[in-house]
Design a protein around this motif. Structure first.
Motif, PDB file in Angstrom:
ATOM      1  N   ASN A 158       0.946  -1.014   0.142  1.00 13.71           N
ATOM      2  CA  ASN A 158       0.178   0.209   0.146  1.00 13.71           C
ATOM      3  C   ASN A 158       1.052   1.215   0.266  1.00 13.71           C
ATOM      4  O   ASN A 158       1.071   2.159  -0.859  1.00 13.71           O
ATOM      5  N   SER A 159       2.302   0.710   1.227  1.00 14.05           N
ATOM      6  CA  SER A 159       2.520   2.589   0.613  1.00 14.05           C
ATOM      7  C   SER A 159       3.843   2.459  -0.657  1.00 14.05           C
ATOM      8  O   SER A 159       3.179   3.464  -0.499  1.00 14.05           O
ATOM      9  N   LEU A 160       4.194   1.382  -1.175  1.00 14.30           N
ATOM     10  CA  LEU A 160       4.523   1.789  -2.419  1.00 14.30           C
ATOM     11  C   LEU A 160       3.931   2.252  -3.092  1.00 14.30           C
ATOM     12  O   LEU A 160       4.136   2.969  -3.858  1.00 14.30           O
ATOM     13  N   THR A 161       2.533   1.731  -2.787  1.00 12.34           N
ATOM     14  CA  THR A 161       1.368   2.488  -4.853  1.00 12.34           C
ATOM     15  C   THR A 161       1.400   3.705  -4.225  1.00 12.34           C
ATOM     16  O   THR A 161       2.118   4.938  -5.430  1.00 12.34           O
ATOM     17  N   ARG A 162       1.756   4.626  -3.078  1.00 12.56           N
ATOM     18  CA  ARG A 162       1.651   6.243  -2.422  1.00 12.56           C
ATOM     19  C   ARG A 162       2.938   6.655  -2.957  1.00 12.56           C
ATOM     20  O   ARG A 162       2.883   7.442  -4.475  1.00 12.56           O
ATOM     21  N   GLU A 163       3.850   5.559  -3.140  1.00 13.09           N
ATOM     22  CA  GLU A 163       5.402   6.118  -3.283  1.00 13.09           C
ATOM     23  C   GLU A 163       5.759   5.978  -4.879  1.00 13.09           C
ATOM     24  O   GLU A 163       5.872   7.781  -5.463  1.00 13.09           O
ATOM     25  N   TRP A 164       5.570   4.747  -5.595  1.00 12.53           N
ATOM     26  CA  TRP A 164       5.614   4.765  -6.954  1.00 12.53           C
ATOM     27  C   TRP A 164       4.430   5.892  -7.775  1.00 12.53           C
ATOM     28  O   TRP A 164       4.956   6.246  -8.578  1.00 12.53           O
ATOM     29  N   ALA A 165       2.747   5.791  -7.071  1.00 12.56           N
ATOM     30  CA  ALA A 165       2.615   7.306  -7.959  1.00 12.56           C
ATOM     31  C   ALA A 165       3.405   8.599  -8.294  1.00 12.56           C
ATOM     32  O   ALA A 165       3.001   8.851  -9.201  1.00 12.56           O
ATOM     33  N   LEU A 166       3.493   8.864  -7.295  1.00 13.91           N
ATOM     34  CA  LEU A 166       4.387   9.930  -7.115  1.00 13.91           C
ATOM     35  C   LEU A 166       5.401  10.466  -7.993  1.00 13.91           C
ATOM     36  O   LEU A 166       5.765  11.029  -8.645  1.00 13.91           O
ATOM     37  N   ALA A 179       5.086   9.275 -11.631  1.00 17.38           N
ATOM     38  CA  ALA A 179       3.897  10.507 -12.486  1.00 17.38           C
ATOM     39  C   ALA A 179       4.506  11.408 -13.622  1.00 17.38           C
ATOM     40  O   ALA A 179       3.890  11.366 -15.022  1.00 17.38           O
ATOM     41  N   LYS A 180       5.382  11.741 -13.104  1.00 14.64           N
ATOM     42  CA  LYS A 180       6.792  12.350 -14.433  1.00 14.64           C
ATOM     43  C   LYS A 180       6.265  11.834 -15.874  1.00 14.64           C
ATOM     44  O   LYS A 180       6.826  12.504 -17.286  1.00 14.64           O
ATOM     45  N   HIS A 181       6.359  10.048 -15.983  1.00 10.39           N
ATOM     46  CA  HIS A 181       6.786   9.393 -16.569  1.00 10.39           C
ATOM     47  C   HIS A 181       5.300   8.678 -17.151  1.00 10.39           C
ATOM     48  O   HIS A 181       4.981   7.505 -18.147  1.00 10.39           O
ATOM     49  N   SER A 182       4.284   9.620 -17.171  1.00 13.97           N
ATOM     50  CA  SER A 182       3.047   8.907 -17.015  1.00 13.97           C
ATOM     51  C   SER A 182       2.424   7.627 -16.479  1.00 13.97           C
ATOM     52  O   SER A 182       1.909   6.733 -17.762  1.00 13.97           O
ATOM     53  N   ILE A 183       3.019   6.950 -15.878  1.00 14.06           N
ATOM     54  CA  ILE A 183       2.757   5.737 -15.895  1.00 14.06           C
ATOM     55  C   ILE A 183       1.641   5.481 -14.419  1.00 14.06           C
ATOM     56  O   ILE A 183       1.768   6.489 -13.146  1.00 14.06           O
TER      57      ILE A 183
END
Length: 260
Positions: free
Chosen positions: A158-166, A169-173
């Motif tokens: 769950n934590s990695l979801t927020r970390e990776w989303a941030l 985001a610059k790569h539109s992933i």
């Protein structure tokens, strides 16, 4: 609704059984190319044959080399990776009574491959502006008792979801998580059979689920995953979604109290 997933190459870990199999079936039905990665290649091949499209890679996901090889084989065969569904994992019951090495082994089984596969797939995901969807567990929110390793792994997911989303985001992933609660998968069914009164347990579990007092199906989880993978969710990232009949966030006493 056309989710515009035709010919999208989607890695699904543990995609041969349970929720993973549901994801494989739904993605194939939407025209995507599911790539099952895991330890049940024969079951996976049978499922892919039924679906009419896809690929199976046998891999022990606790191995970094196996994770790397799975990404390389996918790219060699299909030339791209559009998304990863991190579904593989097991509620292995590693509690505080067990040794620290048991705890570390549980993390190796349940969270190591999530990072490692994503690490090796990152360039391909950047190129495709792809997606990452994690399959977590209610245990990360509610606890369970006597399963420290699994709870820690799903909390980390769950934590990695927020970390990776941030971070991505610059790569539109886009990165999102789906959290199952009570789903009758083969692993869950096998565990329930070890109880003194399996049917009583199931009945009591269903009574705590506010919506229709029933368990969520694997395909209901898979449908949520496919929607998050699609461009219908094009501006959705960093979200943790609970298709659980209200189990986690609604009052679990609902089923035992008459509402006026």
């Amino acid at each position: 609704m056309d989710l515009n997933l035709t010919d999208k190459v989607v890695i699904i870990t543990g995609g041969a059984k349970g929720i993973g199999a549901g994801c494989t079936e739904v993605f194939a039905a939407e025209g995507a190319i599911p790539v099952i990665v895991g330890r049940s290649p024969d079951v996976g091949r049978e499922l892919i044959e039924q679906c009419g499209r896809g690929h199976v890679i046998e891999a022990e996901l606790t191995s970094e080399e196996a994770c790397k090889n799975a990404i390389e084989e996918t790219l060699e065969k299909f030339g791209k990776i559009d998304g990863i569904v991190h579904n593989a994992g097991i509620n292995d019951g590693v509690s505080l009574r067990q040794k620290p090495e048991d705890f570390m082994a549980s993390l190796q089984k349940n969270i190591f491959h999530v990072f490692t596969l994503t690490h090796y797939a990152l360039d391909a995901l950047i190129e495709s502006k792809g997606f990452i969807i994690n399959i977590s567990s209610k245990v990360a929110d509610t606890g369970q008792g006597a399963t420290s390793g699994y709870a820690a792994s799903k909390g980390a997911m769950n934590s990695l979801t927020r970390e990776w989303a941030l971070d991505l985001a610059k790569h539109s992933i886009r990165v999102n998580t789906v959290v199952p609660a009570e789903v009758m998968t083969p692993l869950y069914e096998n565990w329930v059979k070890t109880l003194d009164d399996p049917q009583k347990f199931i009945d009591e579990a269903c009574a705590r689920i506010p919506f229709e007092h029933r368990m969520t199906t694997a395909h209901e989880i898979a449908n949520a995953v496919a929607f998050l993978a699609s461009d219908k969710s094009a501006h959705t990232t960093g979200q943790i979604i609970y298709p659980d009949g209200g189990y986690v966030h609604l009052d679990r006493a609902y089923g035992t109290v008459e509402k006026g």
